[in-house]
Design a protein around this motif. Structure first.
Motif, PDB file in Angstrom:
ATOM      1  N   LEU A  10     -12.818 -59.359  31.687  1.00  0.00           N
ATOM      2  CA  LEU A  10     -13.117 -58.132  31.662  1.00  0.00           C
ATOM      3  C   LEU A  10     -13.742 -58.416  33.272  1.00  0.00           C
ATOM      4  O   LEU A  10     -13.420 -57.430  34.395  1.00  0.00           O
ATOM      5  CB  LEU A  10     -14.522 -57.926  30.605  1.00  0.00           C
ATOM      6  N   VAL A  11     -14.334 -59.496  33.976  1.00  0.00           N
ATOM      7  CA  VAL A  11     -15.114 -59.869  35.436  1.00  0.00           C
ATOM      8  C   VAL A  11     -14.111 -59.881  36.210  1.00  0.00           C
ATOM      9  O   VAL A  11     -14.087 -59.240  37.131  1.00  0.00           O
ATOM     10  CB  VAL A  11     -16.593 -60.748  35.444  1.00  0.00           C
ATOM     11  N   ALA A  12     -12.920 -60.625  35.637  1.00  0.00           N
ATOM     12  CA  ALA A  12     -11.881 -60.459  36.928  1.00  0.00           C
ATOM     13  C   ALA A  12     -10.579 -59.109  36.923  1.00  0.00           C
ATOM     14  O   ALA A  12     -10.388 -59.221  38.373  1.00  0.00           O
ATOM     15  CB  ALA A  12     -11.051 -61.946  36.131  1.00  0.00           C
ATOM     16  N   ASP A  13     -10.949 -58.414  35.972  1.00  0.00           N
ATOM     17  CA  ASP A  13     -10.270 -56.926  35.560  1.00  0.00           C
ATOM     18  C   ASP A  13     -10.923 -55.808  37.001  1.00  0.00           C
ATOM     19  O   ASP A  13     -11.280 -54.915  36.905  1.00  0.00           O
ATOM     20  CB  ASP A  13     -10.118 -57.091  34.627  1.00  0.00           C
ATOM     21  N   ALA A  14     -12.602 -55.810  37.268  1.00  0.00           N
ATOM     22  CA  ALA A  14     -13.050 -55.355  37.715  1.00  0.00           C
ATOM     23  C   ALA A  14     -12.919 -54.545  38.673  1.00  0.00           C
ATOM     24  O   ALA A  14     -13.360 -55.703  39.683  1.00  0.00           O
ATOM     25  CB  ALA A  14     -15.201 -55.325  37.005  1.00  0.00           C
ATOM     26  N   GLN A  15     -12.470 -53.456  38.829  1.00  0.00           N
ATOM     27  CA  GLN A  15     -12.526 -52.732  40.292  1.00  0.00           C
ATOM     28  C   GLN A  15     -13.397 -51.741  39.909  1.00  0.00           C
ATOM     29  O   GLN A  15     -13.850 -51.622  39.131  1.00  0.00           O
ATOM     30  CB  GLN A  15     -11.119 -52.096  40.179  1.00  0.00           C
ATOM     31  N   PRO A  16     -13.594 -51.479  41.109  1.00  0.00           N
ATOM     32  CA  PRO A  16     -14.368 -49.913  41.576  1.00  0.00           C
ATOM     33  C   PRO A  16     -13.982 -48.395  41.185  1.00  0.00           C
ATOM     34  O   PRO A  16     -13.054 -49.049  41.289  1.00  0.00           O
ATOM     35  CB  PRO A  16     -14.392 -50.305  43.378  1.00  0.00           C
ATOM     36  N   VAL A  17     -14.713 -48.132  40.335  1.00  0.00           N
ATOM     37  CA  VAL A  17     -14.658 -46.903  39.535  1.00  0.00           C
ATOM     38  C   VAL A  17     -15.392 -45.834  40.562  1.00  0.00           C
ATOM     39  O   VAL A  17     -16.306 -45.836  40.993  1.00  0.00           O
ATOM     40  CB  VAL A  17     -14.469 -47.217  37.858  1.00  0.00           C
ATOM     41  N   ARG A  18     -13.904 -45.009  40.317  1.00  0.00           N
ATOM     42  CA  ARG A  18     -14.614 -43.405  40.494  1.00  0.00           C
ATOM     43  C   ARG A  18     -15.651 -42.813  39.670  1.00  0.00           C
ATOM     44  O   ARG A  18     -15.608 -43.107  38.029  1.00  0.00           O
ATOM     45  CB  ARG A  18     -13.763 -42.337  40.639  1.00  0.00           C
ATOM     46  N   ARG A  19     -17.105 -42.545  39.538  1.00  0.00           N
ATOM     47  CA  ARG A  19     -17.391 -42.408  38.444  1.00  0.00           C
ATOM     48  C   ARG A  19     -17.400 -40.492  37.882  1.00  0.00           C
ATOM     49  O   ARG A  19     -17.051 -39.990  38.630  1.00  0.00           O
ATOM     50  CB  ARG A  19     -19.353 -41.632  38.410  1.00  0.00           C
ATOM     51  N   LEU A  20     -17.260 -40.646  36.210  1.00  0.00           N
ATOM     52  CA  LEU A  20     -17.090 -39.183  36.406  1.00  0.00           C
ATOM     53  C   LEU A  20     -18.431 -38.213  36.567  1.00  0.00           C
ATOM     54  O   LEU A  20     -18.947 -38.540  35.713  1.00  0.00           O
ATOM     55  CB  LEU A  20     -16.674 -39.339  35.018  1.00  0.00           C
ATOM     56  N   ARG A 143      -9.710 -38.191  30.818  1.00  0.00           N
ATOM     57  CA  ARG A 143     -10.131 -39.217  31.939  1.00  0.00           C
ATOM     58  C   ARG A 143     -11.491 -39.065  31.745  1.00  0.00           C
ATOM     59  O   ARG A 143     -11.484 -40.424  31.996  1.00  0.00           O
ATOM     60  CB  ARG A 143     -10.055 -38.151  32.650  1.00  0.00           C
TER      61      ARG A 143
ATOM     62  N   ALA B  22     -21.832 -52.538  39.242  1.00  0.00           N
ATOM     63  CA  ALA B  22     -20.595 -52.860  38.600  1.00  0.00           C
ATOM     64  C   ALA B  22     -19.544 -51.708  38.967  1.00  0.00           C
ATOM     65  O   ALA B  22     -18.369 -52.135  39.079  1.00  0.00           O
ATOM     66  CB  ALA B  22     -21.216 -53.284  37.283  1.00  0.00           C
ATOM     67  N   GLN B  23     -19.899 -50.991  38.537  1.00  0.00           N
ATOM     68  CA  GLN B  23     -19.202 -49.069  38.475  1.00  0.00           C
ATOM     69  C   GLN B  23     -18.624 -49.286  39.984  1.00  0.00           C
ATOM     70  O   GLN B  23     -17.512 -48.645  40.224  1.00  0.00           O
ATOM     71  CB  GLN B  23     -19.753 -48.045  38.414  1.00  0.00           C
ATOM     72  N   ASP B  24     -19.524 -50.262  41.423  1.00  0.00           N
ATOM     73  CA  ASP B  24     -18.976 -49.719  42.573  1.00  0.00           C
ATOM     74  C   ASP B  24     -18.104 -50.727  42.913  1.00  0.00           C
ATOM     75  O   ASP B  24     -17.668 -51.545  43.605  1.00  0.00           O
ATOM     76  CB  ASP B  24     -20.569 -49.783  43.614  1.00  0.00           C
ATOM     77  N   GLY B  25     -18.158 -51.992  41.677  1.00  0.00           N
ATOM     78  CA  GLY B  25     -17.123 -53.133  42.056  1.00  0.00           C
ATOM     79  C   GLY B  25     -17.791 -54.689  42.407  1.00  0.00           C
ATOM     80  O   GLY B  25     -16.980 -55.519  42.319  1.00  0.00           O
ATOM     81  N   ARG B  27     -18.578 -58.092  41.214  1.00  0.00           N
ATOM     82  CA  ARG B  27     -18.310 -58.249  39.617  1.00  0.00           C
ATOM     83  C   ARG B  27     -19.850 -59.891  39.358  1.00  0.00           C
ATOM     84  O   ARG B  27     -19.826 -59.360  37.991  1.00  0.00           O
ATOM     85  CB  ARG B  27     -17.666 -59.655  40.298  1.00  0.00           C
ATOM     86  N   TYR B  30     -21.200 -57.477  37.171  1.00  0.00           N
ATOM     87  CA  TYR B  30     -21.574 -56.991  35.625  1.00  0.00           C
ATOM     88  C   TYR B  30     -21.224 -58.141  35.105  1.00  0.00           C
ATOM     89  O   TYR B  30     -21.573 -58.104  33.975  1.00  0.00           O
ATOM     90  CB  TYR B  30     -19.405 -56.805  36.183  1.00  0.00           C
ATOM     91  N   LEU B  34     -23.401 -57.972  31.441  1.00  0.00           N
ATOM     92  CA  LEU B  34     -22.144 -58.137  29.748  1.00  0.00           C
ATOM     93  C   LEU B  34     -22.485 -59.008  28.872  1.00  0.00           C
ATOM     94  O   LEU B  34     -22.362 -58.817  27.844  1.00  0.00           O
ATOM     95  CB  LEU B  34     -20.444 -58.470  30.298  1.00  0.00           C
ATOM     96  N   HIS B  67     -16.016 -51.709  29.146  1.00  0.00           N
ATOM     97  CA  HIS B  67     -14.781 -51.742  30.368  1.00  0.00           C
ATOM     98  C   HIS B  67     -13.931 -50.965  30.755  1.00  0.00           C
ATOM     99  O   HIS B  67     -14.053 -49.887  31.546  1.00  0.00           O
ATOM    100  CB  HIS B  67     -14.121 -53.188  30.063  1.00  0.00           C
ATOM    101  N   ARG B  70     -16.335 -47.169  31.996  1.00  0.00           N
ATOM    102  CA  ARG B  70     -17.376 -47.665  31.870  1.00  0.00           C
ATOM    103  C   ARG B  70     -17.504 -46.807  33.234  1.00  0.00           C
ATOM    104  O   ARG B  70     -19.072 -46.385  33.928  1.00  0.00           O
ATOM    105  CB  ARG B  70     -17.067 -49.489  32.777  1.00  0.00           C
ATOM    106  N   HIS B  71     -16.183 -45.885  33.790  1.00  0.00           N
ATOM    107  CA  HIS B  71     -16.843 -44.549  34.846  1.00  0.00           C
ATOM    108  C   HIS B  71     -16.988 -43.943  34.019  1.00  0.00           C
ATOM    109  O   HIS B  71     -18.078 -42.324  34.937  1.00  0.00           O
ATOM    110  CB  HIS B  71     -14.951 -44.133  35.179  1.00  0.00           C
TER     111      HIS B  71
END
Lengths: 204, 191
Positions: A10-20, A143, B22-25, B27, B30, B34, B67, B70-71
Motif C-alpha cells: 500500500l505504501v509503495a502505491d501511495a501517490q498524493p491524493v486530491r482531498r474531497l 468519486r 499521507a494524502q500529500d504523498g 510515504r 503513511y 498504517l 488506502h 484516503r482522499h
C-alpha cells in the motif's frame, strides 16, 4: 499475505491524493447545478399559463415549498452518506419526514372527485428532468466513498426526482389532488425505487 | 459510542497528522500510520468477531479500504470516527460473506453424498469414470479435494499447506464437488 507485506504494498502505491471537498460544499454545488438546469428546462418547455395567479395561492406555494425542502434534505443526506463518519442523527429522518409531509399536505386537501386525468406527459417530464441531475450526482458520489450505497442511491434519486416534480408543478396546469398523487407523487417514488437499485448497485 | 471506537486525543492528533501527510504523498508518514492502525483495528474487530483466526483478514480489508478512500478523510474532523466507520462497514461485509459461506457449507455433505451415490459411481467401471472426471477438474480443485477427502486433512491444514485462505479452500472444494457431480452425471448419460 502478512499485514506487514500488505502495508509495504500500500505504501509503495501511495501517490498524493486530491482531498474531497466537504459534503456540504459538494451538496451546495449539486443543488445549484440542479436548480439551474431545472429553471432552464422550465423556461425552454414553457411554464403553465396561470402560474402568476396560482403562485399567490397557499396550497400551490406549500406544495412547492415542500418539494424544495424534500429535494434539499434528500440531497444533503445523500452527500453526507457518501463520506465515512459524516452522517448525523437526522440524516435518515429529515428526507423521510419531508416525503411524509408532502403526502400529508396533498391528502389533507381531500381527494375531491378522484379525477386523476391524463398524466403520462407528467411522468415523462419527471423522468426526463430528473435524469440529468441524477447522473451528475451519481458521478459525484462515485468519486466519494459511499459505505451505505443503497441509502446513498435512494436519497440521491429522491432528491433528483423531487426537484423534477417541482419543475413539473410549474409546467403542468392540473392541480387536482388525485392527479398530483397518481401522476406526480407515485412516479417520484417509483422512479426513486428503480434508480436506487441501479445507482446503489453501481455505487458499491 | 461503542467501546473500542474511541481514540485517545493525543493518538487521534498524531494519526490525523500522519494521514494529512499521507494524502500529500509522504510515504514514511503513511507507513507509520498504517502500522499504528493495526493494533487499534485488531482490538476493534477482535471484540466483535468470534472467529479469531479471521481477524487479520478483516483488518487487511479495512487497510485496503482506508488506502482506496484516503482522499475522503477531512482533516478538520476526527480521524478515529472516519477509520472506525470504514472498519464497521467492512465488518458488516465480512458478516454477510460469512453467512453466505455458511449456507454453502451446509450443502457440502449433501454434495459429497450426491457424488458418491450418482449412477456412474454404482457402475462396475466406477473407478475409471471417477478418475476421468477427477482428471478434468482444475488443478486447484483436484489438489484441494484430494487433500480433504483422500488424505483426510482439515481445511486449516490444506490452507496452511497450499498457502490459500481457508475460505478459498472451501470455495474450491465446493466448486469441485459440483463439477464432479456434473461430469459423473454426463458420463452416465453418455453411456
Amino acid at each position: 499475505m502478512t499485514n506487514e507485506a500488505l502495508i509495504r504494498e500500500l505504501v509503495a502505491d501511495a501517490q498524493p491524493v486530491r482531498r474531497l471537498a466537504p459534503p456540504g460544499l459538494r451538496c451546495v454545488g449539486w443543488l445549484a447545478l440542479t436548480l439551474l438546469l431545472l429553471v432552464a428546462s422550465t423556461l425552454a418547455l414553457g411554464a403553465r399559463g396561470d402560474l402568476a395567479q396560482r403562485s399567490r395561492e397557499l396550497s400551490f406555494l406549500l406544495d412547492g415549498m415542500c418539494l424544495l425542502l424534500l429535494g434539499t434534505f434528500a440531497a444533503r443526506s445523500a452527500f453526507q452518506l457518501s463520506v465515512p463518519a459524516q452522517r448525523s442523527a437526522v440524516t435518515f429522518g429529515l428526507p423521510l419526514a419531508g416525503a411524509a409531509l408532502w403526502l400529508v399536505l396533498l391528502a389533507a386537501r381531500g381527494l375531491g372527485a378522484l379525477e386523476a386525468g391524463p398524466g403520462v406527459p407528467c411522468v415523462l417530464r419527471i423522468t426526463g428532468l430528473g435524469m440529468l441531475p441524477l447522473l451528475v450526482g451519481w458521478r459525484m458520489q462515485r468519486r466519494a466513498a459511499p459505505l451505505e450505497a443503497g441509502w446513498t442511491g435512494l436519497f440521491l434519486a429522491l432528491a433528483a426526482f423531487s426537484f423534477a416534480a417541482l419543475a413539473t408543478r410549474v409546467l403542468c396546469a392540473r392541480d387536482g389532488v388525485a392527479h398530483l398523487l397518481f401522476w406526480h407523487c407515485l412516479p417520484v417514488f417509483v422512479l426513486t425505487g428503480v434508480a436506487t437499485v441501479a445507482a446503489g448497485w453501481k455505487l458499491v | 459510542m461503542v467501546s473500542g471506537e474511541h481514540l485517545d486525543p493525543e493518538i487521534e492528533r498524531r494519526l490525523s497528522a500522519w494521514m494529512q501527510r499521507a494524502q500529500d504523498g509522504e510515504r514514511a508518514a503513511y507507513e507509520r500510520l498504517l502500522t499504528e492502525l493495526i493494533p487499534h483495528l485488531r482490538r476493534f474487530i477482535g471484540a466483535r468477531l468470534r472467529a479469531g483466526e479471521e481477524v487479520d483478514d478483516v483488518v487487511q480489508n479495512v487497510l485496503i479500504s482506508i488506502h482506496r478512500d484516503r482522499h475522503t478523510y477531512d482533516p478538520s474532523r476526527p480521524f478515529g470516527a472516519w477509520m472506525y466507520a470504514i472498519a464497521r462497514h467492512r465488518l458488516i461485509d465480512w458478516a454477510r460473506r460469512r453467512r453466505r459461506r455458511l449456507a454453502r457449507e451446509d450443502l457440502e455433505p449433501a454434495l459429497v453424498e450426491a457424488v458418491a451415490s450418482s449412477a456412474a459411481f454404482l457402475e462396475p467401471s466406477a473407478l475409471d469414470t471417477l478418475q476421468q472426471a477427477f482428471a478434468r477438474l482444475s488443478p486447484v480443485q483436484r489438489e484441494v479435494i484430494q487433500l480433504l477427502k483422500l488424505e483426510g486433512w482439515s481445511v486449516r491444514q490444506v490452507s496452511e499447506s497450499t498457502g490459500r485462505t481457508e475460505s478459498a479452500v472451501k470455495v474450491s472444494a465446493h466448486r469441485g464437488y459440483h463439477t464432479l457431480l456434473k461430469l459423473l452425471a454426463s458420463g452416465t448419460d453418455d453411456e
